[in-house]
Design a protein around this motif. Structure first.
Motif, short mmCIF file in Angstrom:
data_model
loop_
_atom_site.label_atom_id
_atom_site.label_comp_id
_atom_site.label_asym_id
_atom_site.label_seq_id
_atom_site.Cartn_x
_atom_site.Cartn_y
_atom_site.Cartn_z
N ALA A 78 12.83 -71.49 -13.78
CA ALA A 78 11.50 -71.11 -13.27
C ALA A 78 10.75 -70.24 -14.26
O ALA A 78 9.57 -69.95 -14.07
CB ALA A 78 11.63 -70.38 -11.94
N VAL A 79 11.44 -69.81 -15.33
CA VAL A 79 10.83 -68.99 -16.38
C VAL A 79 10.65 -69.84 -17.64
O VAL A 79 11.57 -70.51 -18.08
CB VAL A 79 11.72 -67.78 -16.72
CG1 VAL A 79 11.16 -67.02 -17.93
CG2 VAL A 79 11.81 -66.84 -15.53
N GLU A 80 9.48 -69.79 -18.19
CA GLU A 80 9.22 -70.47 -19.45
C GLU A 80 8.40 -69.53 -20.33
O GLU A 80 7.37 -69.02 -19.89
CB GLU A 80 8.45 -71.77 -19.20
CG GLU A 80 8.39 -72.70 -20.38
CD GLU A 80 7.79 -74.05 -20.01
OE1 GLU A 80 6.88 -74.50 -20.72
OE2 GLU A 80 8.23 -74.64 -19.00
N LEU B 177 13.98 -62.58 -20.05
CA LEU B 177 13.37 -62.92 -18.77
C LEU B 177 14.19 -63.95 -18.01
O LEU B 177 14.30 -63.89 -16.78
CB LEU B 177 11.95 -63.42 -18.99
CG LEU B 177 10.93 -62.36 -19.42
CD1 LEU B 177 9.60 -63.00 -19.80
CD2 LEU B 177 10.71 -61.35 -18.28
N LYS B 178 14.77 -64.89 -18.72
CA LYS B 178 15.62 -65.89 -18.06
C LYS B 178 16.87 -65.23 -17.49
O LYS B 178 17.31 -65.55 -16.37
CB LYS B 178 15.99 -67.01 -19.04
CG LYS B 178 14.86 -67.99 -19.32
CD LYS B 178 15.31 -69.11 -20.22
CE LYS B 178 14.25 -70.19 -20.35
NZ LYS B 178 14.05 -70.94 -19.08
N ASN C 177 2.23 -70.61 -12.43
CA ASN C 177 1.58 -69.36 -12.79
C ASN C 177 1.56 -69.28 -14.30
O ASN C 177 2.61 -69.28 -14.94
CB ASN C 177 2.34 -68.16 -12.20
CG ASN C 177 1.66 -66.84 -12.52
OD1 ASN C 177 1.73 -66.34 -13.64
ND2 ASN C 177 1.00 -66.26 -11.52
N LEU C 178 0.39 -69.24 -14.87
CA LEU C 178 0.22 -69.21 -16.32
C LEU C 178 -0.33 -67.85 -16.71
O LEU C 178 -1.50 -67.54 -16.49
CB LEU C 178 -0.73 -70.34 -16.75
CG LEU C 178 -1.02 -70.48 -18.23
CD1 LEU C 178 0.25 -70.82 -19.01
CD2 LEU C 178 -2.07 -71.57 -18.46
N GLU C 179 0.54 -67.03 -17.29
CA GLU C 179 0.13 -65.68 -17.70
C GLU C 179 -0.11 -65.67 -19.20
O GLU C 179 0.77 -66.03 -19.99
CB GLU C 179 1.20 -64.66 -17.34
CG GLU C 179 0.78 -63.23 -17.65
CD GLU C 179 1.96 -62.32 -17.94
OE1 GLU C 179 1.80 -61.43 -18.80
OE2 GLU C 179 3.02 -62.53 -17.34
N LEU D 20 6.97 -72.47 -11.13
CA LEU D 20 7.14 -72.30 -12.58
C LEU D 20 6.26 -71.15 -13.05
O LEU D 20 5.07 -71.11 -12.74
CB LEU D 20 6.76 -73.58 -13.33
CG LEU D 20 6.83 -73.52 -14.86
CD1 LEU D 20 8.25 -73.21 -15.32
CD2 LEU D 20 6.33 -74.80 -15.49
N CYS D 21 6.85 -70.23 -13.79
CA CYS D 21 6.13 -69.07 -14.32
C CYS D 21 6.14 -69.16 -15.84
O CYS D 21 7.20 -69.01 -16.47
CB CYS D 21 6.76 -67.76 -13.86
SG CYS D 21 6.88 -67.60 -12.06
N ILE D 22 4.99 -69.44 -16.43
CA ILE D 22 4.87 -69.55 -17.88
C ILE D 22 4.30 -68.25 -18.43
O ILE D 22 3.25 -67.79 -17.99
CB ILE D 22 3.97 -70.73 -18.28
CG1 ILE D 22 4.54 -72.05 -17.74
CG2 ILE D 22 3.81 -70.81 -19.80
CD1 ILE D 22 3.66 -73.27 -18.04
N TYR D 23 5.01 -67.68 -19.40
CA TYR D 23 4.57 -66.45 -20.06
C TYR D 23 4.18 -66.81 -21.49
O TYR D 23 4.98 -67.39 -22.22
CB TYR D 23 5.69 -65.41 -20.11
CG TYR D 23 6.20 -64.93 -18.77
CD1 TYR D 23 5.85 -63.67 -18.28
CD2 TYR D 23 7.06 -65.71 -18.01
CE1 TYR D 23 6.35 -63.21 -17.07
CE2 TYR D 23 7.57 -65.26 -16.80
CZ TYR D 23 7.21 -64.01 -16.33
OH TYR D 23 7.70 -63.56 -15.14
N MET D 24 3.00 -66.45 -21.90
CA MET D 24 2.56 -66.69 -23.27
C MET D 24 2.51 -65.34 -23.99
O MET D 24 1.64 -64.51 -23.70
CB MET D 24 1.20 -67.39 -23.27
CG MET D 24 1.21 -68.68 -22.46
SD MET D 24 -0.39 -69.54 -22.40
CE MET D 24 -0.47 -70.19 -24.06
N LEU D 25 3.45 -65.15 -24.91
CA LEU D 25 3.63 -63.83 -25.53
C LEU D 25 3.48 -63.90 -27.04
O LEU D 25 3.54 -64.97 -27.64
CB LEU D 25 5.02 -63.29 -25.17
CG LEU D 25 5.36 -63.23 -23.68
CD1 LEU D 25 6.79 -62.75 -23.48
CD2 LEU D 25 4.39 -62.33 -22.93
#
Length: 553
Positions: free
Chosen positions: A355-357, A342-343, A124-126, A326-331
């Motif tokens: 699972a958090v990146e 988040l981790k 998941n790429l947010e 895998l959940c990628i957050y782009m902030l």
């Protein structure tokens, strides 16, 4: 021969060498590294394999490297293999093996460079996820370009990627947006903490047009009307800008749905029950410092309302429930604290923090005539995506945003990026592709029969510049693999500039088509195949960046 195939050959030969000496082959890495040496005089490729294993085996590295070099030199694909330094092996490929890479590119076509390293992974790429209170600003523009490119790069390595936009339709910023719309509809100044810019007046007018009696409604009902219609209008503008920018999303997730569905309440009760929350000063705190965060975080405030992190936790759990591993957050740059937060939240709920990146993007600024561009008339005090696209176009904007690491701040010189010269990186790369397309048309006009690459004598491609270009083409799969592993799509852009430079140098040195009454030479067709391969890789790379590969310029 591709670098990957060469690496497999080196490993296979190393197994034979070690076995012959009665040494343990288990010390060999699963994947051998072969790289292009900085000095081309040292060969086409070099490997440090012996340096990695000699100490474990208790043998002299130069002695073992000599045996490996001798064995590799006996391979048909290797012209020479020489020991260098304390135990490196420099390799120069035979002409047939080098040219075979051209066949590999043209045979694979659009798939050249792709891999399967991430096959089976659901990601998941947010990214972007800008508040629906105004047009997308420069920071969001950077993420729109980089996030979309990263999604393409991850997909090219076999991952199942879902691009997601987190729609922040709850919270104080929406309340300020609504107050600003109501004030504009009344012809009043925006509240002190409200939003300015012409777009507020435009949307307010559209709300009144859609709901003519909105201003006469009771205050609560009036505000709800402006919220419902205004937020939707703003978000439609955001989606339109993103679509025209070449960035579309698979999922638009509404933050408010987490509250309406009871997901936020459910997660807070679960955390209380597990002991991950504790009460202090009338508030409920997450024991996030137990999981690597720098401090504990308030989840339920003393007034009974939930803090943002409550929604973040519920949102993460929702992603995991949808099957993402895998959940990628782009902030943005101001969200650095979210990495540990988040981790820690994942760990506190009993999930895997891996699972958090979180990727953090630094600030972007525009420069024109050597001076900062600071203001947009329509958006008030910020420069928007539409502003920069209007100034330099979609392709230049995307490429400019992508080609630098997101870890660094970025200054975009509008003068440079609007030029149609080699000083403009995107023009330089696109021009190489257009030049190659023109070459293909010229060959057809001359009646040159190119034929199938399988029938061409590519061993004739022995010129130094031809070799440089071929070896550069061979680097593309490695570049894509690294870009995916490191989450750095800028590596693709920089590679394309290197490839364009290698092609221009080749073209300036090696004549491809006959001139005047010249006869077609034996090397004409092989060179046309080489040019077709270069064009294919440029097109593949530009597609991964979401940038066009023009046929004419």
């Amino acid at each position: 021969m591709t670098p990957a195939a060469l690496a497999e050959l080196v490993r296979s030969v190393a197994v034979d060498v070690l076995t012959a000496r009665g040494l343990d082959t288990a010390v060999l890495p699963g994947q051998v590294t072969v790289e292009r040496p900085r000095n081309p005089d040292h060969g086409d490729y070099a490997t440090n394999l012996v340096m990695q294993i000699a100490k474990k085996l208790g043998v002299n590295p130069r002695e073992l490297a000599g045996e490996l070099a001798t064995a590799l030199g006996a391979q048909d694909a290797v012209e020479t293999a020489e020991v260098a330094g304390p135990g490196f092996v420099n390799l120069r490929l035979a002409a047939d093996a080098t040219a075979g890479l051209v066949r590999a590119v043209l045979t694979a076509g659009d798939d050249y460079g792709k891999g399967e390293a991430l096959a089976g992974r659901r990601i998941n790429l947010e990214f972007v996820s800008a508040n629906p209170t105004g047009p997308i600003h420069l920071g969001g523009t950077r993420w729109a370009a980089v996030g979309d490119a990263l999604g393409r790069v991850l997909s090219a390595q076999g991952a199942d990627v879902t691009r997601e936009y987190y729609f922040n339709d709850a919270g104080a910023q929406i309340d300020r947006f609504v107050k600003s719309l109501v004030a504009a509809a009344k012809g009043e100044q925006a509240p002190e903490d409200g939003y300015g810019g012409e777009y507020i007046g435009e949307i307010a007018g559209q709300v009144v047009a859609a709901e003519p009696g909105a201003l006469e409604l009771p205050e609560a009902e009036r505000d709800e009307t402006f919220r419902r219609v205004g937020v939707n209008l703003m978000f439609e503008q955001i989606k339109k800008s993103l679509h025209e920018f070449g960035t579309d999303f698979d999922v638009y997730f509404h933050e408010n749905s987490l509250h309406l569905s009871g997901a936020v309440e459910k997660v807070t009760e679960s955390l209380k029950a597990s002991g991950s929350l504790y009460e202090k000063d009338g508030a409920w705190w997450l024991r996030s410092s137990d999981y690597g965060d720098d401090k504990d975080r308030v989840v339920i405030k003393s007034d009974g309302n939930t803090a943002y992190i409550a929604g973040d936790i519920a949102y993460f759990q929702d992603k995991r429930a949808r099957g993402f591993d895998l959940c990628i957050y782009m902030l943005g740059a101001d969200h650095h604290g979210y990495i540990a937060r988040l981790k820690a939240a994942a760990a506190a709920t009993g999930d895997d923090p891996a699972a958090v990146e979180v990727l953090i993007g630094q600030l972007v600024s525009l420069v024109r005539d050597g001076k900062p561009v600071r203001m947009s008339k329509r958006a008030g005090t910020v420069v928007t995506m539409d502003d920069v696209v209007d100034a330099i176009g979609v392709d230049a904007t995307r490429y400019a945003m992508i080609r630098a690491s997101v870890d660094s701040t970025l200054d975009i010189d509008l003068d440079t990026w609007s030029k149609r010269t080699s000083d403009n990186p995107v023009f330089y790369v696109q021009y190489a592709h257009a030049r190659l397309a023109s070459l293909g048309r010229s060959a057809a006009d001359l009646g040159v029969e190119v034929g199938d690459v399988a029938d061409a004598d590519l061993s004739l491609l022995t010129h130094e510049r031809e070799g440089d270009l071929i070896r550069t083409l061979g680097e593309f799969p490695r570049v894509l693999s690294s870009a995916a592993d490191l989450r750095e799509p800028h590596r693709v852009a920089r590679y394309l500039e290197e490839l364009a430079a290698a092609y221009h140098k080749f073209y300036d040195t090696c004549r491809v088509l006959p001139r005047g009454d010249e006869e077609i030479s034996p090397v004409t067709v092989p060179r046309l195949h080489l040019c077709a391969a270069a064009r294919q890789v440029l097109a593949n790379g530009l597609a991964l960046l979401g940038v066009s590969a023009p046929e004419r310029m």
